[in-house]
Scaffold this motif. Structure first.
Motif, PDB file in Angstrom:
ATOM      1  N   SER A  81     -29.313  32.588  64.384  1.00 49.37           N
ATOM      2  CA  SER A  81     -30.769  32.762  64.374  1.00 49.37           C
ATOM      3  C   SER A  81     -31.199  33.728  63.280  1.00 49.37           C
ATOM      4  O   SER A  81     -32.185  33.489  62.562  1.00 49.37           O
ATOM      5  N   ILE A  82     -30.468  34.818  63.122  1.00 52.74           N
ATOM      6  CA  ILE A  82     -30.809  35.811  62.104  1.00 52.74           C
ATOM      7  C   ILE A  82     -30.566  35.269  60.702  1.00 52.74           C
ATOM      8  O   ILE A  82     -31.376  35.464  59.790  1.00 52.74           O
ATOM      9  N   GLU A  83     -29.444  34.580  60.531  1.00 50.63           N
ATOM     10  CA  GLU A  83     -29.112  34.061  59.204  1.00 50.63           C
ATOM     11  C   GLU A  83     -30.051  32.942  58.768  1.00 50.63           C
ATOM     12  O   GLU A  83     -30.334  32.788  57.582  1.00 50.63           O
ATOM     13  N   GLU A  84     -30.551  32.160  59.718  1.00 48.89           N
ATOM     14  CA  GLU A  84     -31.456  31.061  59.374  1.00 48.89           C
ATOM     15  C   GLU A  84     -32.865  31.559  59.059  1.00 48.89           C
ATOM     16  O   GLU A  84     -33.538  31.010  58.175  1.00 48.89           O
ATOM     17  N   ASP A  85     -33.335  32.575  59.784  1.00 48.02           N
ATOM     18  CA  ASP A  85     -34.694  33.074  59.564  1.00 48.02           C
ATOM     19  C   ASP A  85     -34.754  34.513  60.090  1.00 48.02           C
ATOM     20  O   ASP A  85     -35.067  34.747  61.255  1.00 48.02           O
ATOM     21  N   LYS A  86     -34.456  35.454  59.215  1.00 50.87           N
ATOM     22  CA  LYS A  86     -34.382  36.854  59.600  1.00 50.87           C
ATOM     23  C   LYS A  86     -35.706  37.361  60.145  1.00 50.87           C
ATOM     24  O   LYS A  86     -35.749  38.113  61.127  1.00 50.87           O
ATOM     25  N   GLU A  87     -36.809  36.941  59.522  1.00 50.83           N
ATOM     26  CA  GLU A  87     -38.128  37.402  59.953  1.00 50.83           C
ATOM     27  C   GLU A  87     -38.476  36.872  61.333  1.00 50.83           C
ATOM     28  O   GLU A  87     -38.979  37.620  62.189  1.00 50.83           O
ATOM     29  N   ALA A  89     -36.317  35.883  63.611  1.00 49.31           N
ATOM     30  CA  ALA A  89     -35.408  36.518  64.564  1.00 49.31           C
ATOM     31  C   ALA A  89     -35.914  37.910  64.940  1.00 49.31           C
ATOM     32  O   ALA A  89     -35.839  38.308  66.113  1.00 49.31           O
ATOM     33  N   ALA A  90     -36.432  38.638  63.961  1.00 44.00           N
ATOM     34  CA  ALA A  90     -36.969  39.969  64.237  1.00 44.00           C
ATOM     35  C   ALA A  90     -38.150  39.904  65.197  1.00 44.00           C
ATOM     36  O   ALA A  90     -38.309  40.758  66.083  1.00 44.00           O
ATOM     37  N   LYS A  91     -38.972  38.871  65.044  1.00 43.22           N
ATOM     38  CA  LYS A  91     -40.102  38.701  65.962  1.00 43.22           C
ATOM     39  C   LYS A  91     -39.634  38.382  67.375  1.00 43.22           C
ATOM     40  O   LYS A  91     -40.385  38.573  68.338  1.00 43.22           O
ATOM     41  N   ARG A  92     -38.404  37.907  67.490  1.00 45.44           N
ATOM     42  CA  ARG A  92     -37.819  37.630  68.808  1.00 45.44           C
ATOM     43  C   ARG A  92     -36.963  38.796  69.293  1.00 45.44           C
ATOM     44  O   ARG A  92     -36.343  38.705  70.353  1.00 45.44           O
ATOM     45  N   GLY A  93     -36.907  39.872  68.494  1.00 45.02           N
ATOM     46  CA  GLY A  93     -36.198  41.066  68.925  1.00 45.02           C
ATOM     47  C   GLY A  93     -34.740  41.141  68.553  1.00 45.02           C
ATOM     48  O   GLY A  93     -33.990  41.924  69.142  1.00 45.02           O
ATOM     49  N   THR A 143     -22.850  44.290  64.568  1.00 45.69           N
ATOM     50  CA  THR A 143     -23.202  43.647  65.824  1.00 45.69           C
ATOM     51  C   THR A 143     -24.679  43.261  65.803  1.00 45.69           C
ATOM     52  O   THR A 143     -25.371  43.406  64.795  1.00 45.69           O
ATOM     53  N   ILE A 144     -25.155  42.760  66.930  1.00 46.04           N
ATOM     54  CA  ILE A 144     -26.570  42.389  67.083  1.00 46.04           C
ATOM     55  C   ILE A 144     -27.218  43.366  68.048  1.00 46.04           C
ATOM     56  O   ILE A 144     -26.718  43.580  69.160  1.00 46.04           O
ATOM     57  N   VAL A 145     -28.308  43.960  67.614  1.00 45.09           N
ATOM     58  CA  VAL A 145     -29.103  44.845  68.466  1.00 45.09           C
ATOM     59  C   VAL A 145     -30.324  44.066  68.948  1.00 45.09           C
ATOM     60  O   VAL A 145     -30.928  43.312  68.180  1.00 45.09           O
ATOM     61  N   VAL A 146     -30.664  44.246  70.208  1.00 46.80           N
ATOM     62  CA  VAL A 146     -31.751  43.481  70.817  1.00 46.80           C
ATOM     63  C   VAL A 146     -32.856  44.422  71.290  1.00 46.80           C
ATOM     64  O   VAL A 146     -32.600  45.363  72.046  1.00 46.80           O
ATOM     65  N   ASN A 147     -34.071  44.179  70.829  1.00 54.60           N
ATOM     66  CA  ASN A 147     -35.240  44.845  71.401  1.00 54.60           C
ATOM     67  C   ASN A 147     -35.609  44.040  72.645  1.00 54.60           C
ATOM     68  O   ASN A 147     -36.229  42.975  72.562  1.00 54.60           O
ATOM     69  N   LEU A 155     -38.916  34.826  75.010  1.00 53.99           N
ATOM     70  CA  LEU A 155     -38.239  33.789  75.785  1.00 53.99           C
ATOM     71  C   LEU A 155     -39.132  33.275  76.909  1.00 53.99           C
ATOM     72  O   LEU A 155     -39.217  32.054  77.159  1.00 53.99           O
ATOM     73  N   PHE A 156     -39.824  34.185  77.563  1.00 56.63           N
ATOM     74  CA  PHE A 156     -40.722  33.827  78.664  1.00 56.63           C
ATOM     75  C   PHE A 156     -41.858  32.926  78.160  1.00 56.63           C
ATOM     76  O   PHE A 156     -42.168  31.887  78.766  1.00 56.63           O
ATOM     77  N   ARG A 157     -42.475  33.314  77.045  1.00 55.37           N
ATOM     78  CA  ARG A 157     -43.573  32.517  76.496  1.00 55.37           C
ATOM     79  C   ARG A 157     -43.084  31.134  76.051  1.00 55.37           C
ATOM     80  O   ARG A 157     -43.787  30.134  76.207  1.00 55.37           O
ATOM     81  N   GLU A 158     -41.878  31.097  75.510  1.00 54.89           N
ATOM     82  CA  GLU A 158     -41.337  29.822  75.033  1.00 54.89           C
ATOM     83  C   GLU A 158     -41.138  28.826  76.171  1.00 54.89           C
ATOM     84  O   GLU A 158     -41.519  27.657  76.054  1.00 54.89           O
ATOM     85  N   ILE A 159     -40.554  29.267  77.264  1.00 53.14           N
ATOM     86  CA  ILE A 159     -40.297  28.316  78.351  1.00 53.14           C
ATOM     87  C   ILE A 159     -41.596  27.903  79.036  1.00 53.14           C
ATOM     88  O   ILE A 159     -41.718  26.758  79.500  1.00 53.14           O
ATOM     89  N   GLU A 160     -42.587  28.811  79.060  1.00 53.55           N
ATOM     90  CA  GLU A 160     -43.888  28.415  79.615  1.00 53.55           C
ATOM     91  C   GLU A 160     -44.570  27.392  78.716  1.00 53.55           C
ATOM     92  O   GLU A 160     -45.154  26.420  79.207  1.00 53.55           O
ATOM     93  N   GLN A 161     -44.488  27.575  77.403  1.00 54.16           N
ATOM     94  CA  GLN A 161     -45.103  26.634  76.465  1.00 54.16           C
ATOM     95  C   GLN A 161     -44.453  25.254  76.546  1.00 54.16           C
ATOM     96  O   GLN A 161     -45.100  24.241  76.275  1.00 54.16           O
ATOM     97  N   LEU A 162     -43.178  25.234  76.946  1.00 52.71           N
ATOM     98  CA  LEU A 162     -42.465  23.961  77.086  1.00 52.71           C
ATOM     99  C   LEU A 162     -42.654  23.338  78.466  1.00 52.71           C
ATOM    100  O   LEU A 162     -42.036  22.322  78.771  1.00 52.71           O
ATOM    101  N   GLY A 163     -43.502  23.959  79.286  1.00 53.25           N
ATOM    102  CA  GLY A 163     -43.884  23.326  80.538  1.00 53.25           C
ATOM    103  C   GLY A 163     -43.333  23.919  81.813  1.00 53.25           C
ATOM    104  O   GLY A 163     -43.652  23.440  82.910  1.00 53.25           O
TER     105      GLY A 163
END
Length: 343
Positions: A81-87, A89-93, A143-147, A155-163
């Motif tokens: 996710s970070i390598e494909e789109d760093k910006e 990925a950052a918005k996703r924490g 490593t990967i640090v997560v906000n 993640l919550f908004r994504e699954i709600e948007q998908l129904g």
């Protein structure tokens, strides 16, 4: 051709949220419901996920083949996710950061315990000159640090948007499995005869629901402090640990104390937090104020939902069989590894 069916997830933490996303990806016709007392944005000691540090650091031992696979899969997906789109990925924490670990124990970690070193980038053993006073050995790796707040909200908004439909509710845990299933079916509006899978991702509450005496809390005490450290640090002694984790782009860091097994207390332990602060001062003096102290913004207490023998991920035997229209799958007892087990 795929047929529509219902998936009802019990819980609103990382295990339930990521499971919902995975089901949506694999079975787009599935009707998904999440039932929980707390969802992202809530703050409760009974809601574990928001209190996580967090970073990718496996808890699996060399013999834990299944958990090792879970952890490596998550690392690879986050890295991709970070390598494909760093910006994005950052918005996703999600952020890449170096982490340094030190051991002041007599017994250094074995190569078996460091099985994961081939899966991370930049793994190196530290030279004696690179160790803090009192450390016998150390390593550095990427490593990967997560906000966590940002990650859970995205993640919550994504699954709600998908129904997916979410239902804030208190399930009748004390009344047992059958009562919880009946309540879940009713809240989700499931009709008789509809194929339904119920996934139990209730964390510590799953122990009460399933009368599983192997489930227990591992309490963690965390100090949120002013200033963002550039790298993560972890120091392991025979009797305690101290971790320092950055919250990228937030201007703060986390001081994470030892794991306190079977501790249900909601009150901080001053002596443990004092020791934690002194341990961390050696590693990140740049975060100290003019008086040589951390500027503490918040004290956090969380309970990791652990289970003796490891996580329980299996079909409920009393509800299995092709003739059943309702089946249950358990996924609980992940302890402090909920995030790294998730994908």
């Amino acid at each position: 051709m795929q047929k529509a069916f219902n998936v009802v997830l019990l819980g609103g933490g990382i295990t339930a949220l990521q499971t919902a996303k995975t089901v949506q990806k694999l079975h787009p016709l599935a009707r998904i419901h999440l039932l929980a007392e707390h969802f992202p944005g809530a703050r409760s000691i009974n809601y574990t996920s928001p209190w996580a540090g967090a970073h990718w650091r496996t808890h699996a031992g060399p013999e834990d083949a299944i958990e090792r696979d879970w952890d490596v899969t998550t690392l690879r997906q986050w890295t991709k996710s970070i390598e494909e789109d760093k910006e994005l990925a950052a918005k996703r924490g999600l952020f890449k950061r170096l982490e340094r670990n030190y051991w002041s124990t007599v017994q250094a970690p074995s190569s078996g315990e460091l099985w994961w070193k081939d899966f991370v980038s930049g793994f190196q053993n530290l030279k004696p000159s690179e160790l803090p006073p009192g450390a016998h050995t150390g390593i550095v790796y990427e490593t990967i640090v997560v906000n966590v707040d940002v990650y859970l909200d995205a993640l919550f908004r994504e699954i709600e948007q998908l129904g997916a439909e979410t239902h804030t509710t208190q399930l009748p845990i004390k009344k047992g499995l059958e009562a919880v299933v009946d309540t879940a079916v009713q809240i989700a509006g499931i009709r008789d005869g509809e194929k339904t899978i119920i996934i139990n991702a209730l964390g510590l509450a799953a122990g009460k629901l399933c009368k599983d005496d192997k489930v227990y809390p591992v309490r963690g005490q965390i100090l949120l402090v002013k200033g963002e450290v550039g790298e993560g640090h972890g120091w392991i002694w025979d009797d305690r640990v101290a971790f320092i984790m950055p919250r990228p782009e937030q201007g703060v860091s986390l001081l994470v104390g030892p794991k306190e097994q079977h501790n249900w207390s909601e009150e901080p332990t001053v002596s443990i937090l004092d020791t934690l602060k002194e341990d961390c001062k050696v590693l990140v003096p740049q975060l100290l104020n003019a008086n040589g102290e951390f500027e503490i913004l918040r004290t956090q207490i969380g309970r990791r939902p652990a289970r003796k023998g490891g996580a329980r991920v299996e079909v409920e035997p009393t509800m299995a069989g092709a003739a059943e229209q309702i089946n249950m799958i358990h996924s609980y007892g992940h302890g402090g590894a909920g995030l790294v087990h998730e994908i």
